[in-house]
Design a protein around this motif. Sequence first.
Motif, PDB file in Angstrom:
ATOM      1  N   HIS A  19      46.544  38.580  39.347  1.00 55.18           N
ATOM      2  CA  HIS A  19      47.572  38.574  38.319  1.00 55.18           C
ATOM      3  C   HIS A  19      46.950  38.789  36.965  1.00 55.18           C
ATOM      4  CE1 HIS A  19      50.923  37.381  40.885  1.00 55.18           C
ATOM      5  NE2 HIS A  19      49.971  36.817  41.606  1.00 55.18           N
ATOM      6  N   GLY A  22      44.419  41.804  45.206  1.00 55.99           N
ATOM      7  CA  GLY A  22      45.086  41.892  43.913  1.00 55.99           C
ATOM      8  C   GLY A  22      44.844  40.668  43.067  1.00 55.99           C
ATOM      9  N   PHE A  77      43.141  49.507  46.392  1.00 56.60           N
ATOM     10  CA  PHE A  77      44.528  49.828  46.701  1.00 56.60           C
ATOM     11  C   PHE A  77      44.623  51.084  47.569  1.00 56.60           C
ATOM     12  CE2 PHE A  77      48.542  51.966  46.022  1.00 56.60           C
ATOM     13  CZ  PHE A  77      49.449  50.949  46.211  1.00 56.60           C
ATOM     14  N   MET A 106      51.745  41.139  35.333  1.00 56.49           N
ATOM     15  CA  MET A 106      51.541  42.171  36.334  1.00 56.49           C
ATOM     16  C   MET A 106      50.750  41.642  37.518  1.00 56.49           C
ATOM     17  SD  MET A 106      50.631  45.581  34.273  1.00 56.49           S
ATOM     18  CE  MET A 106      50.952  46.439  35.813  1.00 56.49           C
ATOM     19  N   CYS A 107      50.774  42.452  38.551  1.00 57.77           N
ATOM     20  CA  CYS A 107      50.010  42.181  39.742  1.00 57.77           C
ATOM     21  C   CYS A 107      49.173  43.434  39.914  1.00 57.77           C
ATOM     22  CB  CYS A 107      51.044  41.981  40.846  1.00 57.77           C
ATOM     23  SG  CYS A 107      50.460  41.999  42.491  1.00 57.77           S
ATOM     24  N   VAL A 108      47.872  43.349  39.607  1.00 59.24           N
ATOM     25  CA  VAL A 108      47.048  44.565  39.548  1.00 59.24           C
ATOM     26  C   VAL A 108      46.010  44.618  40.671  1.00 59.24           C
ATOM     27  CG1 VAL A 108      47.338  44.789  37.052  1.00 59.24           C
ATOM     28  CG2 VAL A 108      45.355  43.569  37.953  1.00 59.24           C
ATOM     29  N   PHE A 109      45.589  45.850  40.969  1.00 62.27           N
ATOM     30  CA  PHE A 109      44.587  46.102  42.005  1.00 62.27           C
ATOM     31  C   PHE A 109      43.556  47.093  41.489  1.00 62.27           C
ATOM     32  CE2 PHE A 109      48.790  45.483  43.738  1.00 62.27           C
ATOM     33  CZ  PHE A 109      48.611  44.482  44.687  1.00 62.27           C
ATOM     34  N   GLY A 121      49.036  48.924  39.638  1.00 60.56           N
ATOM     35  CA  GLY A 121      49.671  47.612  39.744  1.00 60.56           C
ATOM     36  C   GLY A 121      51.178  47.650  39.668  1.00 60.56           C
ATOM     37  N   ASN A 122      51.773  46.489  39.861  1.00 62.54           N
ATOM     38  CA  ASN A 122      53.217  46.327  39.746  1.00 62.54           C
ATOM     39  C   ASN A 122      53.563  45.498  38.521  1.00 62.54           C
ATOM     40  OD1 ASN A 122      54.373  47.491  42.229  1.00 62.54           O
ATOM     41  ND2 ASN A 122      53.035  45.980  43.221  1.00 62.54           N
ATOM     42  N   LEU A 141      42.664  51.241  37.724  1.00 65.84           N
ATOM     43  CA  LEU A 141      43.632  50.188  38.044  1.00 65.84           C
ATOM     44  C   LEU A 141      44.983  50.755  38.438  1.00 65.84           C
ATOM     45  CD1 LEU A 141      43.380  47.483  35.212  1.00 65.84           C
ATOM     46  CD2 LEU A 141      42.663  47.258  37.599  1.00 65.84           C
TER      47      LEU A 141
END
Lengths: 244, 244
Positions: free
Chosen positions: A41, A39, A119, A111-114, A61-62, A59
């Motif tokens: 940021h 991940g 993922f 955000m915290c993306v992948f 993410g949280n 994508l």
Amino acid sequence: MNVTQVLSQTEICQSCTIRNRAICADLHADEIVLLNSIGRHRTLTAGEQLLWEGEDAVLVGNVVEGLLKLSTGTSEGREQIVGLAYPGDFVGRPFGGTDPYGVEALAETRMCVFRRQDFDAFAREHPRLEHKLLERTLTELDRTRRWMLLLGRMDAEQKLATFLLDMVERLSGAPGLNPELTGGNTVPAFALPIGRQQIADVLGLTIETVSRHFTRLKKDGILDLPSRREVAILDRAALQDRAG
Amino acid sequence: MNVTQVLSQTEICQSCTIRNRAICADLHADEIVLLNSIGRHRTLTAGEQLLWEGEDAVLVGNVVEGLLKLSTGTSEGREQIVGLAYPGDFVGRPFGGTDPYGVEALAETRMCVFRRQDFDAFAREHPRLEHKLLERTLTELDRTRRWMLLLGRMDAEQKLATFLLDMVERLSGAPGLNPELTGGNTVPAFALPIGRQQIADVLGLTIETVSRHFTRLKKDGILDLPSRREVAILDRAALQDRAG
DNA sequence: CGACTCTTTGAGTTGCTTCAAAAGCGGTGG
DNA sequence: CCACCGCTTTTGAAGCAACTCAAAGAGTCG
């Protein structure tokens, strides 16, 4: 990868403000390290679009901090916001081909993306994560279906009252916010994270109708509106009555 | 448990008409046997209620044949149908305390049901099942959010046209139905599984409005209505136009 | 201090709902 | 086979809530 990196990466998640509310909550320390390694940021400015309706889902993410809107529109250009993503919420479409709706930041959002591929692969190998994601998705489905009752069967006043009560509840779950938002019959002024037009887009109304009902609720002594972006609830019980 | 039982139980699922569409699709033979041992078959008569909104979630299950409605209502008694469950669909609320909406059979319906506790325990030990359930829940969430656009932003004609097109698509996925339902510009008469009032409850309209727009679409040569419970689409392209 | 955007207010229209009644359909029994 | 009953659907007429269009007011920023 050396030990120092690992430790520092672990640290990043350990100190994360949504660590216990997001889908990563139940992961073990070593899993967190792995997840962290795929991940990254990302900060979105207000108005910046993260995902486009109909595009390849690349994508997920949280939300760490801020607010996103999920929305679709008709061919005539009328918009419907289908969800708001608060800190701790997961966005994006895992295990699928295309993103089913657009995602745009309403405020500056961290955000915290992948990459979706990464993922997906990680999730398939870590059932605890999939389980969390499943629970979250089930809850979101319940919430969305309750919103269908609002869109299909409530009048404008019920919609607005329900929206305000729901928003207070959601905001009071967020960190750093006044816990008084949940207590008694009055709620001190709080900042509305979205404007009138977007409230209209959430409720399936026009901006004028939203504005008129805000004014009416104020005249009736149920709300106070210190500024356009602030609301205080003077009589929660009455507001709940109006919500039907 | 002896071998004969095991084999016969396996057989039950192997010959199941929804075997490849339900959440059990990816399970191995031995897992199927286990799942079978905690499930049982149940037949609901039309109008029979399976789950009640707000009650403890005790049951979950798959629809094998028939049709269920998921619905909530306002305190004033207005109903909103939040989903229809066709063969292969999963209903009930795993990993949760209470059922968030009522579930009622619209026609005689055969199901494969599980005590929620048993199902939860099984799911947690079988990630393949959880994964299937997750995929299904994500898809259902997408579908539900698309429906929000209908409820919030479409006029009555667009709603009805969209509903009919959606229903044809769903029905043509079911077994034993005319595959012509998907082909060309006309769709031969098919049986509507629900009445006008329930269509209204799906679309957030009144029965009168639904009826008027059916009549209008017929007058305009887009639909034919051989009987109250049958519809033929004479001009799918025109219907798609009306859907917006 | 203007220029811009967002919100509020007003006036008129429209589409959906409500209320009411007639028509259609299916089933049952004479 | 037809007459009758109950239920669903259709049609009509009137009312109203939300929409559209338009303009004024408030807040924000250079």
